[in-house]
Design a protein around this motif. Structure first.
Motif, mmCIF file in Angstrom:
data_model
loop_
_atom_site.group_PDB
_atom_site.id
_atom_site.type_symbol
_atom_site.label_atom_id
_atom_site.label_comp_id
_atom_site.label_asym_id
_atom_site.label_seq_id
_atom_site.Cartn_x
_atom_site.Cartn_y
_atom_site.Cartn_z
ATOM 1 N N ASN A 192 0.836 -1.211 0.000
ATOM 2 C CA ASN A 192 0.000 0.000 0.000
ATOM 3 C C ASN A 192 0.862 1.250 0.000
ATOM 4 O O ASN A 192 0.567 2.215 -0.716
ATOM 5 C CB ASN A 192 -0.925 0.037 1.211
ATOM 6 N N CYS A 193 1.911 1.246 0.794
ATOM 7 C CA CYS A 193 2.816 2.404 0.829
ATOM 8 C C CYS A 193 3.489 2.600 -0.521
ATOM 9 O O CYS A 193 3.551 3.727 -1.036
ATOM 10 C CB CYS A 193 3.865 2.232 1.919
ATOM 11 N N ILE A 194 3.993 1.524 -1.089
ATOM 12 C CA ILE A 194 4.696 1.609 -2.367
ATOM 13 C C ILE A 194 3.747 2.059 -3.481
ATOM 14 O O ILE A 194 4.127 2.828 -4.361
ATOM 15 C CB ILE A 194 5.361 0.254 -2.716
ATOM 16 N N GLU A 195 2.499 1.606 -3.432
ATOM 17 C CA GLU A 195 1.513 2.023 -4.430
ATOM 18 C C GLU A 195 1.185 3.509 -4.302
ATOM 19 O O GLU A 195 0.954 4.190 -5.303
ATOM 20 C CB GLU A 195 0.224 1.209 -4.267
ATOM 21 N N GLY A 196 1.144 4.010 -3.076
ATOM 22 C CA GLY A 196 0.773 5.405 -2.859
ATOM 23 C C GLY A 196 1.916 6.385 -2.990
ATOM 24 O O GLY A 196 1.699 7.567 -3.270
ATOM 25 N N LEU A 197 3.136 5.910 -2.825
ATOM 26 C CA LEU A 197 4.288 6.815 -2.827
ATOM 27 C C LEU A 197 4.434 7.620 -4.126
ATOM 28 O O LEU A 197 4.639 8.833 -4.068
ATOM 29 C CB LEU A 197 5.569 6.040 -2.505
ATOM 30 N N PRO A 198 4.304 7.014 -5.304
ATOM 31 C CA PRO A 198 4.452 7.830 -6.519
ATOM 32 C C PRO A 198 3.366 8.901 -6.653
ATOM 33 O O PRO A 198 3.639 9.998 -7.141
ATOM 34 C CB PRO A 198 4.344 6.817 -7.665
ATOM 35 N N ILE A 199 2.171 8.586 -6.219
ATOM 36 C CA ILE A 199 1.066 9.535 -6.360
ATOM 37 C C ILE A 199 1.190 10.654 -5.336
ATOM 38 O O ILE A 199 1.309 11.835 -5.681
ATOM 39 C CB ILE A 199 -0.287 8.811 -6.202
ATOM 40 N N PHE A 200 1.147 10.291 -4.071
ATOM 41 C CA PHE A 200 1.147 11.301 -3.020
ATOM 42 C C PHE A 200 2.524 11.952 -2.867
ATOM 43 O O PHE A 200 2.630 13.161 -2.691
ATOM 44 C CB PHE A 200 0.674 10.689 -1.696
ATOM 45 N N GLY A 201 3.572 11.131 -2.954
ATOM 46 C CA GLY A 201 4.919 11.679 -2.907
ATOM 47 C C GLY A 201 5.184 12.576 -4.100
ATOM 48 O O GLY A 201 5.837 13.616 -3.976
ATOM 49 N N GLY A 202 4.662 12.175 -5.251
ATOM 50 C CA GLY A 202 4.809 12.996 -6.446
ATOM 51 C C GLY A 202 4.152 14.354 -6.282
ATOM 52 O O GLY A 202 4.721 15.388 -6.675
ATOM 53 N N LEU A 203 2.967 14.382 -5.689
ATOM 54 C CA LEU A 203 2.297 15.664 -5.449
ATOM 55 C C LEU A 203 3.113 16.542 -4.507
ATOM 56 O O LEU A 203 3.240 17.757 -4.722
ATOM 57 C CB LEU A 203 0.896 15.430 -4.890
ATOM 58 N N MET A 204 3.684 15.918 -3.479
ATOM 59 C CA MET A 204 4.506 16.693 -2.540
ATOM 60 C C MET A 204 5.746 17.242 -3.240
ATOM 61 O O MET A 204 6.120 18.398 -3.026
ATOM 62 C CB MET A 204 4.867 15.844 -1.321
ATOM 63 N N LEU A 205 6.375 16.413 -4.061
ATOM 64 C CA LEU A 205 7.560 16.877 -4.799
ATOM 65 C C LEU A 205 7.211 17.981 -5.786
ATOM 66 O O LEU A 205 7.957 18.953 -5.922
ATOM 67 C CB LEU A 205 8.228 15.716 -5.524
ATOM 68 N N ILE A 206 6.099 17.844 -6.489
ATOM 69 C CA ILE A 206 5.661 18.893 -7.410
ATOM 70 C C ILE A 206 5.510 20.212 -6.660
ATOM 71 O O ILE A 206 5.975 21.259 -7.121
ATOM 72 C CB ILE A 206 4.340 18.506 -8.108
ATOM 73 N N ALA A 207 4.869 20.148 -5.492
ATOM 74 C CA ALA A 207 4.665 21.371 -4.709
ATOM 75 C C ALA A 207 5.991 22.005 -4.317
ATOM 76 O O ALA A 207 6.173 23.225 -4.445
ATOM 77 C CB ALA A 207 3.832 21.058 -3.468
#
Length: 136
Positions: free
Chosen positions: A60-75
């Motif tokens: 679950n963490c690995i699945e969510g990391l690109p999405i949510f982590g990506g949003l944080m990195l974009i910001a």
């Protein structure tokens, strides 16, 4: 570090912690000859229910990391972390709560609470995506 980077670091660290825990438990099973080194299914389906839940919590963490982590990195990269900072710690707390509930129980109440923690993350993610212009 700002709250967004701190939360992202926490998300990565939590994912790593779950992986290390899973591999430590697997290593113990190999060392004690309870399972052959090549005897693991990726989802731990041939092991105890806790190990299966641990594998799923990590996934679950690995699945969510690109999405949510990506949003944080974009910001952060766009200099717009003022959008993500206010909810960054809420997001991280919801992620950890989701994993802990996943590890501890599969009761109907636990599944509802786990989904609620995930729904918080999804809501935050959609809010961030809209505010960042990723979603219309």
């Amino acid at each position: 570090m700002n709250p967004t980077l701190t939360a992202l670091t926490g998300f990565v660290a939590w994912s790593l912690f779950l992986l290390v825990l899973m591999e430590a438990l697997r290593s113990r099973l190999v060392i004690t000859k309870a399972v052959a080194a090549n005897g693991f299914n990726p989802e731990n389906s041939n092991l105890l229910p806790f190990m299966q839940r641990l594998a799923r919590a990590h996934a679950n963490c690995i699945e969510g990391l690109p999405i949510f982590g990506g949003l944080m990195l974009i910001a952060v990269v766009a200099g717009r972390s003022a959008i993500t900072d206010p909810l960054a710690y809420v997001f991280l707390a919801a992620r950890v709560v989701q994993s802990v509930i996943h590890l501890t129980s599969l009761s109907p109440l636990a599944v509802t609470l786990r989904f609620s923690a995930f729904a918080v993350q999804m809501g935050i993610g959609v809010y961030w995506a809209v505010r960042l212009g990723v979603l219309p």
